[in-house]
Design a protein around this motif. Structure first.
Motif, short mmCIF file in Angstrom:
data_model
loop_
_atom_site.label_atom_id
_atom_site.label_comp_id
_atom_site.label_asym_id
_atom_site.label_seq_id
_atom_site.Cartn_x
_atom_site.Cartn_y
_atom_site.Cartn_z
N GLY A 1 -3.47 -6.82 -15.88
CA GLY A 1 -3.37 -6.17 -14.41
C GLY A 1 -2.31 -6.91 -13.68
N PRO A 2 -1.85 -6.35 -12.50
CA PRO A 2 -0.79 -6.76 -11.64
C PRO A 2 -1.37 -8.01 -10.93
CG PRO A 2 -1.49 -4.90 -10.57
CD PRO A 2 -2.21 -5.05 -12.28
N VAL A 3 -2.66 -8.37 -10.53
CA VAL A 3 -3.11 -9.20 -9.68
C VAL A 3 -3.27 -10.31 -10.46
CG1 VAL A 3 -5.10 -10.09 -8.72
CG2 VAL A 3 -4.55 -7.78 -8.30
N LEU A 4 -3.79 -10.58 -11.76
CA LEU A 4 -3.69 -11.73 -12.71
C LEU A 4 -2.37 -12.10 -12.95
CD1 LEU A 4 -6.98 -11.57 -14.83
CD2 LEU A 4 -6.41 -13.37 -12.79
N SER A 5 -1.26 -11.21 -13.36
CA SER A 5 -0.23 -11.39 -13.85
C SER A 5 0.67 -12.09 -12.69
CB SER A 5 0.60 -10.17 -13.92
OG SER A 5 -0.04 -9.43 -15.15
N PHE A 6 0.30 -11.68 -11.42
CA PHE A 6 0.85 -12.47 -10.21
C PHE A 6 0.33 -13.86 -10.30
CE2 PHE A 6 0.91 -13.48 -5.67
CZ PHE A 6 2.33 -13.62 -5.51
N LEU A 7 -0.80 -13.96 -10.28
CA LEU A 7 -1.52 -15.32 -10.03
C LEU A 7 -0.97 -16.26 -11.09
CD1 LEU A 7 -5.14 -14.03 -9.22
CD2 LEU A 7 -3.40 -15.18 -7.56
N GLU B 1 -4.81 -19.59 -17.70
CA GLU B 1 -5.10 -18.49 -18.78
C GLU B 1 -6.75 -17.96 -18.79
OE1 GLU B 1 -3.27 -15.97 -20.19
OE2 GLU B 1 -1.54 -16.95 -19.33
N SER B 2 -7.40 -19.57 -18.51
CA SER B 2 -9.01 -19.14 -18.65
C SER B 2 -9.44 -18.34 -17.32
CB SER B 2 -9.73 -20.50 -18.94
OG SER B 2 -9.22 -21.59 -17.67
N PHE B 3 -8.77 -18.18 -16.36
CA PHE B 3 -9.23 -17.73 -15.13
C PHE B 3 -9.46 -16.08 -15.49
CE2 PHE B 3 -8.50 -15.62 -11.05
CZ PHE B 3 -9.73 -16.20 -10.27
N HIS B 4 -10.52 -15.45 -15.20
CA HIS B 4 -10.75 -13.96 -15.30
C HIS B 4 -11.53 -13.37 -14.19
CE1 HIS B 4 -9.71 -14.33 -19.54
NE2 HIS B 4 -10.48 -15.35 -19.59
N ILE B 5 -11.31 -12.13 -13.78
CA ILE B 5 -11.85 -11.43 -12.59
C ILE B 5 -12.90 -10.52 -13.35
CG2 ILE B 5 -11.53 -9.99 -10.68
CD1 ILE B 5 -9.08 -11.38 -10.22
N SER C 1 -8.65 -1.52 -13.94
CA SER C 1 -7.30 -1.74 -14.47
C SER C 1 -6.22 -2.63 -13.65
CB SER C 1 -6.51 -0.58 -14.36
OG SER C 1 -7.14 0.47 -15.39
N ILE C 2 -6.60 -2.77 -12.28
CA ILE C 2 -5.76 -3.61 -11.43
C ILE C 2 -6.34 -5.06 -11.74
CG2 ILE C 2 -5.32 -4.28 -9.02
CD1 ILE C 2 -5.45 -1.32 -8.18
N LEU C 3 -7.54 -5.18 -11.77
CA LEU C 3 -8.17 -6.53 -12.12
C LEU C 3 -8.43 -7.10 -13.37
CD1 LEU C 3 -11.01 -6.68 -9.15
CD2 LEU C 3 -8.73 -7.38 -8.95
N SER C 4 -7.79 -6.51 -14.40
CA SER C 4 -8.08 -6.89 -15.57
C SER C 4 -6.95 -7.77 -15.92
CB SER C 4 -7.39 -5.66 -16.79
OG SER C 4 -6.14 -5.14 -16.64
#
Length: 339
Positions: A184-190, A197-201, A178-181
């Motif tokens: 999630g907060p990580v990608l929202s901050f990045l 937008e094409s970057f995913h974890i 959930s954090i890395l989705s």
């Protein structure tokens, strides 16, 4: 009267006779003392030798043997027997209805040469090795700071590291997903910082490795912390006098002195990471499956237990090779320490 006096004087010993008689008494006393064995040298109990110390030691050893017996029986019945069952079933067959039978076919073993299995095995090795290396890089400064600079707070800091891992591993991986989705907060901050937008974890190899590092980092911190706790800090001070810089002192003094802890941590991280399937299931996609996912699929999805057992034996063989390498290195380090 004169005769009485002369008789009395003749009966008294002369000074020379009395002095000559003293050595004979001392010789007799010395001979008596020499014939008496010193305390503790004879068969009887002496100082420092209890009357039943040998029998008590044997009784204590016998007691520890009895205490170790239930664990030995447990390991023999539920580990060795189950492992032998898995090895025997890897030569079995499966009916059209999914029933499993023991056999002596090599079809399941020959199927391990399939390129798809080799790709998954190599990927699992790559993920496990990278996870161990990243955990080592992260854990060294953490263990160093806690062991040598935390003072009275070291126990509290170790508790802060260990207590979160008491939670169920499946629950922790679900929260990590959930954090890395993408939401999630990580990608929202990045993405606020300009990450496209094409970057995913999620569904990537780095995402799976990140989950493995989070799941097993504690197994690297604890052995390194224990090794640094036992290390003589005067070696670091001497290294600073010889080598000067802190980085060079760390590489030439601290790392060799804690090599046993680092090797133990590498094994403790590599073994479970190699067979993990939860991280790849929650954080990976079809191109990130590991050998643990294949084993799970064979047992629960395909109902092909013999093929799953063959994959399990392949995984066990890889892990045994890694364990044998660690034990060989540990014996070599012990031999060098004795010299």
């Amino acid at each position: 009267m004169a005769s009485i006096t002369s008789d009395a004087s003749s009966s008294l010993p002369s000074p020379s006779q009395s002095s000559s008689s003293q050595p004979s008494s001392s010789q007799s006393s010395s001979s008596q003392s020499s014939s008496t064995p010193p305390a503790g040298s004879g068969p009887g109990p002496g100082p420092g030798r209890g009357p039943g110390k040998g029998s008590a030691g044997r009784g204590g050893t016998r007691m520890w043997d009895l205490l170790a017996l239930p664990g030995a029986i447990w390991m023999s019945v539920f580990f060795i027997a189950s492992l032998a069952l898995v090895a025997a079933l890897s030569f079995g067959t499966t009916s059209d209805l999914g029933d499993t039978y023991f056999g002596h076919t090599l079809v399941n073993i020959e199927a391990l040469a399939d390129p798809a299995y080799r790709i998954v095995l190599v990927r699992s090795l790559e993920y496990a090795v990278l996870t161990s290396a990243i955990c080592l890089v992260i854990a060294y400064p953490v263990a160093y700071a806690i062991a040598l600079h935390a003072g009275k707070s070291k126990n509290a800091l170790i508790a802060l590291i260990v207590v979160p891992f008491f939670a169920n591993y499946l629950v922790r991986m679900y929260g990590w997903s959930s954090i890395l989705s993408d939401q999630g907060p990580v990608l929202s901050f990045l993405r606020r910082l300009g990450v496209p937008e094409s970057f995913h974890i999620i569904n990537t190899g780095p995402g799976v490795i990140a989950g493995l590092v989070y799941g097993f980092a504690v197994f690297m911190v604890l052995p390194l912390y224990a090794a640094m706790e036992r290390m003589d800090t005067s070696l670091i001070e001497a290294g600073r006098d010889l080598y000067g810089g802190p980085l060079r002192t760390f590489l030439t003094v601290t790392v060799p002195a804690t090599r046993q802890g680092a090797l133990a941590g590498m094994v403790l991280v590599f073994l479970p990471a190699m067979g993990d399937f939860v991280s790849a299931q929650f954080l990976g996609g079809p191109n990130q499956i590991m050998i643990g996912n294949l084993i799970q699929e064979q047992f629960y999805g395909g109902q092909d237990w013999p093929q799953g057992d063959a994959l399990t034996m392949l995984l066990m063989a890889v892990l045994l090779v890694g364990m044998a390498g660690y034990l060989r290195r540990a014996r070599k380090d012990e031999a060098e320490a004795v010299r």
